[in-house]
Design a protein around this motif. Sequence first.
Motif, PDB file in Angstrom:
ATOM      1  N   VAL A   1       0.867  -1.438   0.025  1.00 31.25           N
ATOM      2  CA  VAL A   1       0.006  -0.135   0.180  1.00 31.25           C
ATOM      3  C   VAL A   1       0.806   1.043   0.062  1.00 31.25           C
ATOM      4  N   VAL A   2       1.047   1.999  -1.152  1.00 25.18           N
ATOM      5  CA  VAL A   2       1.915   2.965  -1.444  1.00 25.18           C
ATOM      6  C   VAL A   2       1.086   4.312  -0.952  1.00 25.18           C
ATOM      7  N   ILE A   3       1.603   4.933   0.116  1.00 23.85           N
ATOM      8  CA  ILE A   3       1.206   6.187   0.870  1.00 23.85           C
ATOM      9  C   ILE A   3       1.622   7.351   0.114  1.00 23.85           C
ATOM     10  N   PRO A   4       0.815   8.218  -0.439  1.00 25.77           N
ATOM     11  CA  PRO A   4       1.332   9.301  -1.198  1.00 25.77           C
ATOM     12  C   PRO A   4       1.669  10.511  -0.322  1.00 25.77           C
ATOM     13  N   GLN A   5       3.014  10.859  -0.932  1.00 24.15           N
ATOM     14  CA  GLN A   5       3.511  12.096  -0.100  1.00 24.15           C
ATOM     15  C   GLN A   5       3.491  13.498  -0.862  1.00 24.15           C
ATOM     16  N   LEU A   6       2.824  14.243  -0.162  1.00 22.24           N
ATOM     17  CA  LEU A   6       2.484  15.848  -0.657  1.00 22.24           C
ATOM     18  C   LEU A   6       3.995  16.412  -0.863  1.00 22.24           C
ATOM     19  N   LYS A   7       4.302  17.114  -1.879  1.00 17.60           N
ATOM     20  CA  LYS A   7       5.451  17.851  -2.251  1.00 17.60           C
ATOM     21  C   LYS A   7       4.984  19.073  -2.847  1.00 17.60           C
ATOM     22  N   THR A   8       5.815  20.091  -2.700  1.00 17.47           N
ATOM     23  CA  THR A   8       5.958  21.241  -3.529  1.00 17.47           C
ATOM     24  C   THR A   8       7.172  21.983  -4.091  1.00 17.47           C
ATOM     25  N   ASN A   9       7.163  22.502  -5.193  1.00 20.19           N
ATOM     26  CA  ASN A   9       8.276  23.303  -5.519  1.00 20.19           C
ATOM     27  C   ASN A   9       8.060  24.702  -5.711  1.00 20.19           C
ATOM     28  N   GLN A  10       7.264  25.362  -4.498  1.00 18.11           N
ATOM     29  CA  GLN A  10       6.669  26.709  -4.416  1.00 18.11           C
ATOM     30  C   GLN A  10       6.034  27.051  -5.645  1.00 18.11           C
ATOM     31  N   LEU A  11       5.778  26.457  -6.527  1.00 15.89           N
ATOM     32  CA  LEU A  11       4.921  26.737  -7.821  1.00 15.89           C
ATOM     33  C   LEU A  11       3.644  25.873  -7.965  1.00 15.89           C
ATOM     34  N   ARG A  12       3.691  24.511  -7.407  1.00 15.90           N
ATOM     35  CA  ARG A  12       2.521  23.847  -7.724  1.00 15.90           C
ATOM     36  C   ARG A  12       2.841  22.462  -6.563  1.00 15.90           C
ATOM     37  N   TRP A  13       1.704  22.025  -6.263  1.00 16.69           N
ATOM     38  CA  TRP A  13       1.638  20.637  -5.448  1.00 16.69           C
ATOM     39  C   TRP A  13       1.797  19.220  -6.198  1.00 16.69           C
ATOM     40  N   THR A  14       2.163  18.554  -5.821  1.00 16.59           N
ATOM     41  CA  THR A  14       2.606  17.100  -6.385  1.00 16.59           C
ATOM     42  C   THR A  14       2.408  16.108  -5.426  1.00 16.59           C
ATOM     43  N   PHE A  15       2.085  14.821  -5.874  1.00 12.88           N
ATOM     44  CA  PHE A  15       1.986  13.663  -5.006  1.00 12.88           C
ATOM     45  C   PHE A  15       3.016  12.856  -5.415  1.00 12.88           C
ATOM     46  N   THR A  16       3.991  12.161  -4.707  1.00 11.04           N
ATOM     47  CA  THR A  16       4.720  11.169  -5.057  1.00 11.04           C
ATOM     48  C   THR A  16       3.959   9.737  -4.831  1.00 11.04           C
ATOM     49  N   GLY A  17       4.550   8.673  -5.204  1.00  9.13           N
ATOM     50  CA  GLY A  17       3.877   7.296  -5.085  1.00  9.13           C
ATOM     51  C   GLY A  17       3.650   6.666  -6.189  1.00  9.13           C
ATOM     52  N   ALA A  18       3.495   7.185  -7.305  1.00  7.20           N
ATOM     53  CA  ALA A  18       2.931   6.530  -8.821  1.00  7.20           C
ATOM     54  C   ALA A  18       4.287   5.755  -9.015  1.00  7.20           C
ATOM     55  N   PHE A  19       5.491   6.357  -8.998  1.00  9.13           N
ATOM     56  CA  PHE A  19       6.823   5.503  -9.414  1.00  9.13           C
ATOM     57  C   PHE A  19       6.946   4.538  -8.563  1.00  9.13           C
ATOM     58  N   GLU A  20       6.763   4.587  -7.228  1.00 16.03           N
ATOM     59  CA  GLU A  20       7.065   3.612  -6.452  1.00 16.03           C
ATOM     60  C   GLU A  20       6.230   2.504  -6.526  1.00 16.03           C
ATOM     61  N   ALA A  21       4.972   2.742  -6.754  1.00 13.93           N
ATOM     62  CA  ALA A  21       3.934   1.663  -6.964  1.00 13.93           C
ATOM     63  C   ALA A  21       4.224   0.878  -8.218  1.00 13.93           C
ATOM     64  N   ARG A  22       4.575   1.492  -9.352  1.00 16.92           N
ATOM     65  CA  ARG A  22       4.969   0.849 -10.669  1.00 16.92           C
ATOM     66  C   ARG A  22       6.137   0.218 -10.552  1.00 16.92           C
ATOM     67  N   GLN A  23       7.120   0.658  -9.983  1.00 13.21           N
ATOM     68  CA  GLN A  23       8.637   0.012  -9.810  1.00 13.21           C
ATOM     69  C   GLN A  23       8.304  -1.301  -8.985  1.00 13.21           C
ATOM     70  N   SER A  24       7.148  -1.567  -8.350  1.00 10.23           N
ATOM     71  CA  SER A  24       7.159  -2.956  -7.654  1.00 10.23           C
ATOM     72  C   SER A  24       6.639  -3.788  -8.493  1.00 10.23           C
ATOM     73  N   LEU A  25       6.190  -3.484  -9.766  1.00 12.71           N
ATOM     74  CA  LEU A  25       5.885  -4.480 -10.490  1.00 12.71           C
ATOM     75  C   LEU A  25       6.830  -5.504 -11.162  1.00 12.71           C
ATOM     76  N   ILE A  26       8.087  -5.192 -10.976  1.00  9.18           N
ATOM     77  CA  ILE A  26       9.124  -6.253 -11.300  1.00  9.18           C
ATOM     78  C   ILE A  26       9.564  -7.099 -10.446  1.00  9.18           C
ATOM     79  N   VAL A  27       8.995  -6.820  -9.046  1.00  9.24           N
ATOM     80  CA  VAL A  27       9.762  -7.603  -7.919  1.00  9.24           C
ATOM     81  C   VAL A  27       8.750  -8.916  -7.682  1.00  9.24           C
ATOM     82  N   ARG A  28       9.179  -9.756  -7.568  1.00  8.65           N
ATOM     83  CA  ARG A  28       8.516 -11.197  -7.212  1.00  8.65           C
ATOM     84  C   ARG A  28       7.615 -11.197  -6.026  1.00  8.65           C
ATOM     85  N   GLY A  29       6.275 -11.299  -6.277  1.00  8.49           N
ATOM     86  CA  GLY A  29       5.487 -11.378  -4.954  1.00  8.49           C
ATOM     87  C   GLY A  29       4.920 -10.090  -4.673  1.00  8.49           C
TER      88      GLY A  29
END
Length: 666
Positions: free
Chosen positions: A577-605
């Motif tokens: 269960v990937v918990i999104p993290q809210l981040k900002t670059n002073q211009l806009r808000w973004t959520f992390t988590g999408a990369f981490e979730a997809r990169q799990s798809l090559i790990v067994r089990g």
Amino acid sequence: MQSSPLFLEEPIRMSSILEPSKPNFFPAMTKIVGTLGPKSRSVDVISRCLEAGMSVARFDFSWGDPEYHQQTLENLRAAIKSTKKLCAVMLDTVGPELQVVNKTEHPISLQADTLVVLTPDQKKEATSNLLPVNFSGLSKAVKKGDTIFIGQYLFTGSETTSVWLEREKSFPFWLVEEILHWFVAMCPNPVSFTPPLGTSIGYRFLEWWSTLKMGKRSVLLCITVSEVNGDDVTCVIKNSATLAGSLYTLHVSQIHIDLPTLSSKDKEVISTWGAQNNIDFLSLSYTRHAEDIRHVRAIADRFYLIAYVFCVYYKYFPYGMNTYANLVLMQNVATKSPSLDSKKRMKCSFQLPNSEDSTSQNVLFRFLSILFEIFQAREFLSKFGDLKQTQIFAKIENIEGLTHFDEILREADGIILSRGNLGIDLPPEKVFLFQKAAIYKCNMAGKPAVVTRVVDTMTDNLRPTRAEATDVANAVLDGSDAIVLGAETLRGLYPVETISTVGKICAEAEKVYNQDLYFKKAVKFVGEPMTHLESIASSAVRAAIKVKASVIICFTSSGRAARLIAKYRPTMPVISVVIPQLKTNQLRWTFTGAFEARQSLIVRGLFPMLADPRHPAESKSATNESILKVALDHGKAFGIIKPHDRVVVCQKVADSSVVKIIELDD
């Protein structure tokens, strides 16, 4: 509740072999990487590939242009949306791949014991006597007696274009001719493919007849260097072959090719197509270095730091690393670099080899070069926004990569064992030894091990051979995280069936995987004292096995905790269960988590799901029971969690990591 796995040490009931495999939402714990291409790029086919078990889509840039691959990617996104199944994207670079160029695309027939000339002049037309290649330094790299292999896509040593029938001496060819004459007579317009009944069947017969008359046509050519004349290389053809298509891969066995691992074309593709699409994985083809580094193991970590500093400042070194003066200059920069702390700067202060000791210098230069290849790839990716999160998988394709496997493994995020080229560089009896040794090292390091070239005959056949089916099972039993399907899905006739078949074989092999023995080896390898995360991960797996849990649920933000749990190879699925993290670059808000979730798809089990980003306050602490309820409902919906099952949950509460066991009610 899932039944206990049957270990190979236990007797296998013959009756159990006859029991049909039970369908499951997760076809197998072992992941499948499918290469998308002409036969597998439509939305419909991709959707069926995802349903069959494909979790990573590979885009091979050794052929096709970015526009072609972009359209395929758009189709992939549409398929993901319709099937509601996550799929990661892997970009496979060309690297220093040598190719024979056939601009006319006419089939080229070559006969054994005749001569053929390899020339770097790509303006010339490819013929049975002359083959243009894309590398001007071939004549300097080879010598008389060297072996060169040429084939389409990759190599198996037994590829054929005659896939259904083999020629028999006693076959009644006259009967086929009579049948063909009858079909042609029945067709009013046999040249067009839009006539009534009979024409398509007639053409099938025609193709079949041509195959029978010609016998098997090998598309793998073996030649031996006979003479080097200037830039041209004259070779003796060792076997008859017919090469079809515009490009054929050329592989020189056990020879160092002086080309950069990350070519200018690769950099362009990464900086445009890769950056635009936020690729999850970069497959770095032909990861290697040339010289044995046994003599510098004692100071490897020091040169590692110098290589790191060089990567930061390499644009200030006009002649690269291959000069002694620059090596001295690099050391001076490293000892003062703000990129290193004081202890690391001190490590860089050591005695360099004597300026006249060219042998030691060459060994050091080669050692630095392999570290630089991966560092440079990382730095190049970091320039393009989210690509700094892209994981780099080193592709081991030759003796050079094999010789320095440990150094490559330390730097890469994962390893791809490219058994096509590697199977030519190594004697056949040594291939399985390397596979077992390499996968074991990856397992102990907790990094994904991916195996290629398993069911080549399914490119044209609906079923794999017995040897191929056994090969897939052995890859799983060795500890592979994922299986790559190349030509089988790229240009194969049965991409969906291939994915489904490989998934079923993997699932059956996983039932007899000796997890108990593996767990003991992994714990022993890690040693004591364990790190905090290693201890939690191993404890979660041990608890899940002891209570016969149906699933492990792990809350994570970076994906590291879930990957560590998967490292210990639990017999049940791990829902990350990937918990999104809210981040900002002073211009806009973004959520992390999408990369981490997809990169799990090559790990067994490991099977990821994204927590709801609309409740970041709850998601950040991961203590709210509603998130756990969503994960449990996710497991119930797909049939992996049932009433009265036990579930092991691994989560962080405040500053503490907690492993708890939940028993579900009705």
